[in-house]
Scaffold this motif. Structure first.
Motif, mmCIF file in Angstrom:
data_model
loop_
_atom_site.group_PDB
_atom_site.id
_atom_site.type_symbol
_atom_site.label_atom_id
_atom_site.label_comp_id
_atom_site.label_asym_id
_atom_site.label_seq_id
_atom_site.Cartn_x
_atom_site.Cartn_y
_atom_site.Cartn_z
ATOM 1 N N GLY A 23 0.929 -1.213 -0.031
ATOM 2 C CA GLY A 23 -0.085 -0.027 -0.141
ATOM 3 C C GLY A 23 0.688 1.216 0.067
ATOM 4 N N ALA A 24 1.990 1.216 0.619
ATOM 5 C CA ALA A 24 2.990 2.194 0.933
ATOM 6 C C ALA A 24 3.512 2.406 -0.585
ATOM 7 N N ALA A 25 3.940 1.253 -1.342
ATOM 8 C CA ALA A 25 4.466 1.580 -2.438
ATOM 9 C C ALA A 25 3.422 1.969 -3.622
ATOM 10 N N THR A 26 2.032 1.626 -3.504
ATOM 11 C CA THR A 26 0.985 2.199 -4.603
ATOM 12 C C THR A 26 0.894 3.802 -4.267
ATOM 13 N N LEU A 27 1.118 4.147 -3.050
ATOM 14 C CA LEU A 27 0.893 5.450 -2.413
ATOM 15 C C LEU A 27 2.169 6.451 -3.196
ATOM 16 N N ALA A 28 3.337 5.759 -3.208
ATOM 17 C CA ALA A 28 4.586 6.518 -3.614
ATOM 18 C C ALA A 28 4.437 6.416 -5.031
ATOM 19 N N ALA A 29 3.968 5.381 -5.725
ATOM 20 C CA ALA A 29 3.639 5.223 -7.312
ATOM 21 C C ALA A 29 2.619 6.353 -7.778
ATOM 22 N N MET A 30 1.597 6.617 -6.811
ATOM 23 C CA MET A 30 0.708 7.843 -7.130
ATOM 24 C C MET A 30 1.119 9.061 -7.103
ATOM 25 N N THR A 31 2.009 9.175 -5.936
ATOM 26 C CA THR A 31 2.791 10.537 -5.784
ATOM 27 C C THR A 31 3.696 10.880 -6.889
ATOM 28 N N LEU A 32 4.310 9.947 -7.150
ATOM 29 C CA LEU A 32 5.209 10.056 -8.513
ATOM 30 C C LEU A 32 4.697 10.415 -9.818
ATOM 31 N N ASP A 77 3.142 13.927 -13.716
ATOM 32 C CA ASP A 77 2.141 14.632 -14.795
ATOM 33 C C ASP A 77 2.311 16.154 -14.658
ATOM 34 N N VAL A 78 2.629 16.732 -13.456
ATOM 35 C CA VAL A 78 2.669 18.098 -13.251
ATOM 36 C C VAL A 78 3.873 18.827 -14.105
ATOM 37 N N LEU A 79 5.008 18.021 -13.844
ATOM 38 C CA LEU A 79 6.227 18.441 -14.624
ATOM 39 C C LEU A 79 6.116 18.368 -16.131
ATOM 40 N N SER A 121 4.507 20.560 -21.874
ATOM 41 C CA SER A 121 3.139 20.540 -22.159
ATOM 42 C C SER A 121 2.564 19.366 -22.780
ATOM 43 N N ALA A 122 2.926 18.288 -22.049
ATOM 44 C CA ALA A 122 2.448 17.034 -22.148
ATOM 45 C C ALA A 122 2.106 16.154 -20.946
ATOM 46 N N PRO A 123 0.978 16.325 -20.584
ATOM 47 C CA PRO A 123 0.659 15.312 -19.382
ATOM 48 C C PRO A 123 0.654 14.113 -19.693
ATOM 49 N N VAL A 124 0.573 13.229 -18.481
ATOM 50 C CA VAL A 124 0.497 11.837 -18.484
ATOM 51 C C VAL A 124 -0.856 11.509 -18.846
ATOM 52 N N THR A 125 -1.045 10.446 -19.991
ATOM 53 C CA THR A 125 -2.173 10.112 -20.224
ATOM 54 C C THR A 125 -2.859 8.981 -19.428
ATOM 55 N N LYS A 170 -3.578 9.707 -16.279
ATOM 56 C CA LYS A 170 -3.174 9.913 -14.980
ATOM 57 C C LYS A 170 -4.655 9.758 -13.948
ATOM 58 N N VAL A 171 -5.556 10.157 -14.314
ATOM 59 C CA VAL A 171 -6.658 10.154 -13.398
ATOM 60 C C VAL A 171 -7.094 8.738 -13.260
ATOM 61 N N GLU A 172 -7.126 7.690 -14.447
ATOM 62 C CA GLU A 172 -7.359 6.528 -14.458
ATOM 63 C C GLU A 172 -6.549 5.787 -13.473
ATOM 64 N N ALA A 173 -5.217 5.896 -13.583
ATOM 65 C CA ALA A 173 -4.181 5.233 -12.891
ATOM 66 C C ALA A 173 -4.384 5.734 -11.470
ATOM 67 N N THR A 174 -4.489 6.970 -11.041
ATOM 68 C CA THR A 174 -4.563 7.496 -9.829
ATOM 69 C C THR A 174 -5.939 6.973 -8.854
#
Length: 177
Positions: free
Chosen positions: A19-28, A33-35, A41-45, A47-51
């Motif tokens: 669970g901690a790893a999934t939280l870290a993956a979600m944070t990363l 995505d923000v970067l 100008s290329a967000p992660v495709t 991202k909402v679905e994966a989050t």
């Protein structure tokens, strides 16, 4: 019972690490995505679905350890002033109701996973099958059910006078045995 408790503690602890790893993956994922959005100008495709998937997994992977360590919020203003055996009697009723609810959750999640598999439900963008995520949620709920069963048995034993109550009411640490 102590071997079952140790096994449940180890399982819940390992699931919580996942669970901690999934939280870290979600944070990363959010960071990338923000970067990508700001710098390239290329967000992660998707991202909402994966989050969404990672968030559900994070909660279910951690809930077993929280239950095992009795980390859920309790409001026991009146009960905390009762003798230990009376507190244990009230706890045994609470755990019995909790066992019923969590068993119902396990059953319904298992049915939902089967339905998702038979219908071939997929996420919208990446087309990831949903049923494996739901099966993980079922397994995590079963660990929570095991932790509740351990606490229920202990509460019944304390209420009956067959076991002494300790002040914290906590089981041994995960993996101890």
């Amino acid at each position: 019972m102590s071997r079952f408790s140790a096994l449940t503690g180890r399982a819940s602890s390992r699931l919580a690490w996942l669970g901690a790893a999934t939280l870290a993956a979600m944070t990363l994922l959010t960071f990338v995505d923000v970067l990508g959005r700001e710098l390239l100008s290329a967000p992660v495709t998707a991202k909402v679905e994966a989050t969404e998937l990672l968030m559900g997994l994070t909660v279910f992977l951690a809930i077993g350890l929280t239950t095992f360590l009795r980390g859920h919020t309790r409001v026991d203003i009146v009960i905390s002033h009762l003798p230990p055996r009376w507190r244990a009697a009230f706890d045994s009723i609470t755990y019995a109701v909790s066992l019923l609810f969590v068993a119902l959750i396990c059953w319904r999640l298992a049915e939902w996973a089967a339905a998702q598999r038979s219908k071939g439900d997929l996420t919208q963008i990446w087309e990831i099958p949903l049923w494996p995520v739901t099966v993980v949620m079922v397994l995590c709920s079963l660990v929570m059910l095991a932790a509740l069963a351990i606490q229920w048995v202990r509460a019944v034993r304390v209420a009956a006078g067959a076991e002494a109550a300790d002040d914290a009411g906590l089981p041994s640490a995960p993996g101890a045995g």
